[in-house]
Design a protein around this motif. Structure first.
Motif, PDB file in Angstrom:
ATOM      1  N   LYS A   1       0.823  -1.206   0.000  1.00 24.66           N
ATOM      2  CA  LYS A   1       0.000   0.000   0.000  1.00 24.66           C
ATOM      3  C   LYS A   1       0.858   1.257   0.000  1.00 24.66           C
ATOM      4  O   LYS A   1       0.490   2.276  -0.584  1.00 24.66           O
ATOM      5  N   TRP A   2       2.015   1.186   0.659  1.00 24.20           N
ATOM      6  CA  TRP A   2       2.868   2.366   0.806  1.00 24.20           C
ATOM      7  C   TRP A   2       3.621   2.713  -0.467  1.00 24.20           C
ATOM      8  O   TRP A   2       4.069   3.858  -0.632  1.00 24.20           O
ATOM      9  N   SER A   3       3.770   1.762  -1.372  1.00 19.96           N
ATOM     10  CA  SER A   3       4.524   2.023  -2.610  1.00 19.96           C
ATOM     11  C   SER A   3       3.630   1.998  -3.839  1.00 19.96           C
ATOM     12  O   SER A   3       4.090   1.768  -4.953  1.00 19.96           O
ATOM     13  N   THR A   4       2.344   2.259  -3.637  1.00 17.32           N
ATOM     14  CA  THR A   4       1.438   2.373  -4.780  1.00 17.32           C
ATOM     15  C   THR A   4       1.629   3.719  -5.470  1.00 17.32           C
ATOM     16  O   THR A   4       2.119   4.694  -4.884  1.00 17.32           O
ATOM     17  N   GLU A   5       1.225   3.762  -6.731  1.00 21.74           N
ATOM     18  CA  GLU A   5       1.256   5.023  -7.462  1.00 21.74           C
ATOM     19  C   GLU A   5       0.370   6.067  -6.784  1.00 21.74           C
ATOM     20  O   GLU A   5       0.687   7.264  -6.804  1.00 21.74           O
ATOM     21  N   GLU A   6      -0.715   5.633  -6.156  1.00 19.32           N
ATOM     22  CA  GLU A   6      -1.618   6.579  -5.504  1.00 19.32           C
ATOM     23  C   GLU A   6      -0.933   7.287  -4.340  1.00 19.32           C
ATOM     24  O   GLU A   6      -0.935   8.525  -4.264  1.00 19.32           O
ATOM     25  N   VAL A   7      -0.330   6.508  -3.436  1.00 21.05           N
ATOM     26  CA  VAL A   7       0.297   7.114  -2.261  1.00 21.05           C
ATOM     27  C   VAL A   7       1.523   7.923  -2.656  1.00 21.05           C
ATOM     28  O   VAL A   7       1.689   9.083  -2.247  1.00 21.05           O
ATOM     29  N   MET A   8       2.404   7.333  -3.463  1.00 17.74           N
ATOM     30  CA  MET A   8       3.601   8.054  -3.864  1.00 17.74           C
ATOM     31  C   MET A   8       3.258   9.261  -4.742  1.00 17.74           C
ATOM     32  O   MET A   8       3.921  10.294  -4.681  1.00 17.74           O
ATOM     33  N   GLY A   9       2.191   9.131  -5.530  1.00 20.29           N
ATOM     34  CA  GLY A   9       1.746  10.259  -6.332  1.00 20.29           C
ATOM     35  C   GLY A   9       1.271  11.413  -5.471  1.00 20.29           C
ATOM     36  O   GLY A   9       1.530  12.588  -5.774  1.00 20.29           O
ATOM     37  N   ASP A  10       0.564  11.105  -4.379  1.00 24.01           N
ATOM     38  CA  ASP A  10       0.118  12.155  -3.461  1.00 24.01           C
ATOM     39  C   ASP A  10       1.307  12.852  -2.801  1.00 24.01           C
ATOM     40  O   ASP A  10       1.300  14.072  -2.602  1.00 24.01           O
ATOM     41  N   ILE A  11       2.335  12.072  -2.455  1.00 24.52           N
ATOM     42  CA  ILE A  11       3.534  12.668  -1.857  1.00 24.52           C
ATOM     43  C   ILE A  11       4.215  13.604  -2.854  1.00 24.52           C
ATOM     44  O   ILE A  11       4.610  14.731  -2.521  1.00 24.52           O
ATOM     45  N   VAL A  12       4.352  13.157  -4.100  1.00 25.13           N
ATOM     46  CA  VAL A  12       4.997  13.990  -5.120  1.00 25.13           C
ATOM     47  C   VAL A  12       4.181  15.258  -5.381  1.00 25.13           C
ATOM     48  O   VAL A  12       4.744  16.359  -5.535  1.00 25.13           O
ATOM     49  N   LYS A  13       2.861  15.150  -5.412  1.00 24.70           N
ATOM     50  CA  LYS A  13       2.025  16.334  -5.607  1.00 24.70           C
ATOM     51  C   LYS A  13       2.233  17.342  -4.481  1.00 24.70           C
ATOM     52  O   LYS A  13       2.274  18.560  -4.716  1.00 24.70           O
ATOM     53  N   PHE A  14       2.347  16.850  -3.248  1.00 29.98           N
ATOM     54  CA  PHE A  14       2.600  17.721  -2.117  1.00 29.98           C
ATOM     55  C   PHE A  14       3.947  18.422  -2.277  1.00 29.98           C
ATOM     56  O   PHE A  14       4.060  19.645  -2.067  1.00 29.98           O
ATOM     57  N   LEU A  15       4.970  17.673  -2.662  1.00 28.27           N
ATOM     58  CA  LEU A  15       6.285  18.266  -2.874  1.00 28.27           C
ATOM     59  C   LEU A  15       6.256  19.284  -4.010  1.00 28.27           C
ATOM     60  O   LEU A  15       6.834  20.376  -3.908  1.00 28.27           O
ATOM     61  N   ASP A  16       5.582  18.938  -5.110  1.00 28.34           N
ATOM     62  CA  ASP A  16       5.472  19.864  -6.230  1.00 28.34           C
ATOM     63  C   ASP A  16       4.853  21.181  -5.787  1.00 28.34           C
ATOM     64  O   ASP A  16       5.313  22.269  -6.164  1.00 28.34           O
TER      65      ASP A  16
END
Length: 400
Positions: A378-393
């Motif tokens: 669950k922690w390495s799904t595109e959904e979770v990692m995508g949300d992290i990248v969006k926050f960083l962006d």
């Protein structure tokens, strides 16, 4: 409260818990937290077109480059809860990530390994602290993300979680994974936070050399590293946490990502069954020694003021950077209410804080404790990692 290098180009649920008693003997602490595909320096050439599996880390017990000086590999007895009480999600976003896993290989990554960023002395012993830096081979300076691994406050293996680190780097970020001092190297939380800030200052001092945008820096941590990321985010300007080299550089960060980290160390087990709570408050645990000192036999319940001084929420004010907190609803090692308490404190202080709860997710990846190998997916799904990248962006201004 006021607040030697080797370079190459690299391409870069729930666990089944067969428990004996209440304590799982965790080799090297939580070094592999959230590393379902592994994690470590990528050494193969990158494909510029075809996505592949993201690189994996060495197995527990074989950290690339070894542990920091004085931080011998050891065992931490980590109590594993039998039950987890549900916590309030009214101020959080609940997600159930079951989709595709992250993929890597579309962006060429330059990897700079074993950069010595600090040589502090703890109790008369010198530590040589290193970091690994991944930088995408694309035009322009890159915002910096400093990654802080977990390790139960007893280990800090910078090779961990290479899959997620590489994924973030491929989205246009310079990603540095650092070693930091722990209980086994004679440190308390104060020295660990000092190390995080020292790494940030080092990377700012060498920003031009590595193509880093020094004005946009985030810290991202998991488990013990999540706690340290939160501390780095709320303690800007607190002189007790500023020590070492490059003091002419700022250690301030513009964003914080805290995955399943603790906040009030005396309440790590507050959502758990009574027996697990008792185990966490025993004398001389790794968490207690992280607060009171490596030779202490005290319990976290003995000195509330000292515990409060180790709580990132104590230092929170409206000048703090934006926070993203994430926790699994079924975390059996760090109570989900730990990130909730910090989230609510930050919001009360006027800080931009967002919290995600992963439905059914445990503490990162517990597969290395003998559980289900798929437990951390669950922690390495595109959904979770995508949300992290969006926050960083959003908070680092990355338009790539």
């Amino acid at each position: 409260m006021p607040k030697g290098e080797n370079s190459d180009v690299a391409g870069s649920g729930r666990a089944s818990r067969a428990r004996v008693g209440l304590v799982a003997s965790v080799v090297l602490g939580l070094t592999l937290a959230a590393c379902s595909s592994g994690g470590g320096s990528a050494g193969a050439g990158a494909s510029s077109a075809k996505a592949t599996e993201c690189p994996s880390s060495p197995a527990a017990g074989t950290p690339a480059g070894g542990a920091p000086s004085g931080a011998a590999a050891g065992r931490a007895s980590i109590p594993v809860a039998k039950t987890v009480r549900a916590s309030d999600t009214s101020t959080s976003t609940v997600i159930d990530p079951t989709g595709a896993q992250i993929r890597c290989g579309k962006t060429e990554i330059a990897t700079h390994s074993d950069l010595v960023y600090s040589t502090p002395t703890t109790n008369g012993k010198k530590a040589v602290l290193k970091l690994d830096l991944q930088v995408p081979v694309t035009d322009g300076k890159k915002p910096l993300v400093v990654y802080l691994t977990g390790g139960g406050f007893v280990m800090a293996d910078k090779s961990a979680n290479a899959n997620q680190r590489t994924y973030v780097a491929e989205q246009g970020y310079a990603v540095a994974s650092i070693e930091y001092r722990t209980v086994t190297s004679g440190a308390t939380y104060k020295e660990s936070v000092q190390d995080v800030k020292s790494a940030i200052r080092y990377l700012r001092a060498h920003a031009d050399e590595y193509g880093i945008d020094s004005a946009n820096v985030a810290v991202w941590g998991q488990s013990a590293g999540g706690y340290l990321a939160a501390m780095a985010g709320t303690t800007h300007g607190v002189k007790a946490f500023e020590a070492g080299d490059h003091l002419d550089q700022s250690s301030e960060v513009q964003a914080v990502v805290d995955e399943f980290g603790a906040s009030d160390l005396s309440r790590i087990a507050s959502d758990f069954d009574a027996a697990t709570q008792k185990s966490y408050l025993a004398a001389g645990t790794s968490s207690a020694r992280f607060v009171f000192g490596p030779d202490s036999k005290a319990s976290l319940k003995d000195d509330p003021d000292a515990v409060a001084a180790a709580d990132p929420g104590t230092y929170a004010d409206s000048s703090d950077p934006a926070f993203m907190l994430l926790h699994g609803s079924d975390d059996h090692l760090v109570s989900p209410s730990q990130t909730l308490t910090l989230h609510n404190t930050l919001r009360d202080k006027g800080v931009d804080s967002t919290r995600y709860v992963l439905k059914g997710a445990d503490h990162g990846d517990l597969a290395f404790m003998g559980g289900d190998p798929k437990s951390g997916l669950k922690w390495s799904t595109e959904e979770v990692m995508g949300d992290i990248v969006k926050f960083l962006d959003k908070h680092l201004g990355n338009g790539s």
